[in-house]
Motif scaffolding. Structure first.
Motif, short mmCIF file in Angstrom:
data_model
loop_
_atom_site.label_atom_id
_atom_site.label_comp_id
_atom_site.label_asym_id
_atom_site.label_seq_id
_atom_site.Cartn_x
_atom_site.Cartn_y
_atom_site.Cartn_z
N ARG A 215 9.57 1.47 2.39
CA ARG A 215 10.29 0.22 2.67
C ARG A 215 9.48 -0.99 2.22
O ARG A 215 10.04 -1.95 1.67
N ASN A 216 8.18 -0.95 2.43
CA ASN A 216 7.31 -2.02 1.91
C ASN A 216 7.42 -2.10 0.40
O ASN A 216 7.54 -3.19 -0.18
N LEU B 247 3.43 -11.14 2.27
CA LEU B 247 3.64 -10.25 3.41
C LEU B 247 2.32 -9.95 4.12
O LEU B 247 2.26 -9.88 5.36
N THR C 147 4.40 -11.14 -3.90
CA THR C 147 5.18 -10.73 -2.72
C THR C 147 4.30 -10.01 -1.72
O THR C 147 4.38 -10.26 -0.50
N ARG D 175 10.68 -3.53 -0.85
CA ARG D 175 10.74 -4.98 -0.61
C ARG D 175 9.94 -5.72 -1.69
O ARG D 175 10.39 -6.74 -2.21
#
Length: 219
Positions: A44-45, A200, A196, A48
């Motif tokens: 999922r990371n 995060l 990105t 993203r």
């Protein structure tokens, strides 16, 4: 494929077909900090970051699914070779699926370079994304939980009761879990590879530092 396996594969959308072929190889051993839940969080990371940075999603998904396909304990003398061993195993698995040599090499490089212990610089966007995605799981609240889980697994204490902040002793994360925050976890946010990922990481690094501050207040 069983219903449970199908459900697990569907969690890796939009790469559920690939996940169905690879998920049986994804998590080796019984380490709860490198289990299927970890693989899914890293996926999922990665997705993203991929949405913001680009790259080959298929190569990235395979790299995520297989990055921990060889289990090596944190205190093993082979720890620094874990990602290389995983890349070798992953290459064989992907070859059996008929992947091209170029795509296998791309996935293998990403897997090799993701590891902090290996010290291999990522050269491709997919490798940079996997490294960032994996390191995001080592900071923030999940990172704190994994740190204490591993400490318990290896028989370490939570902290030195007489000098928890290591004011008058050397840091020793093999003996005390919270020492690992200073020896490694607080350093991770500085090394993120993508914009990105860095954004995060900044938020999770703050959460991790706030957690340690609250922890110290309680002891």
């Amino acid at each position: 494929m069983t219903g449970g396996a199908m459900f697990a594969a569907e969690a890796f959308s939009p790469h559920e077909t690939l996940a169905a072929a690879l998920i049986a190889h994804a998590a080796d051993g019984d380490d709860g900090s490198h289990d299927l839940a970890h693989i899914l969080r890293v996926f999922r990371n990665a997705m993203r970051i991929h949405a913001g940075e680009g790259g080959d999603g298929r190569v990235l998904a395979a790299s995520v699914l297989l990055h921990d396909c060889v289990a090596v304990e944190k205190n093993s003398p082979l720890r620094a070779k874990a990602s290389t061993l995983a890349a070798e195993k992953a290459s064989a698995i992907l070859a059996e699926l008929g992947w091209s040599e170029a795509d296998i090499e791309a996935a293998a490089h990403a897997i090799t370079a993701h590891s902090f212990s290996a010290g291999v610089a990522p050269q491709t966007l997919e490798a940079k994304i996997l490294q960032d995605a994996d390191r995001l799981d080592a900071i923030g609240m999940v990172g704190a939980a994994r740190c204490f889980y591993i400490a318990g697994r290896l028989g370490s204490g939570l902290y030195d009761p007489f000098d928890p902040a290591a004011a008058d002793r050397p840091l020793d994360d093999k003996r005390y879990a919270i020492d690992h925050f200073q020896t490694k976890l607080f350093k991770l946010a500085e090394g993120f590879q993508t914009e990105t990922g860095r954004r995060l990481a900044a938020a999770r690094d703050k959460s991790l530092r706030d957690f340690l501050s609250a922890f110290m207040d309680e002891i």
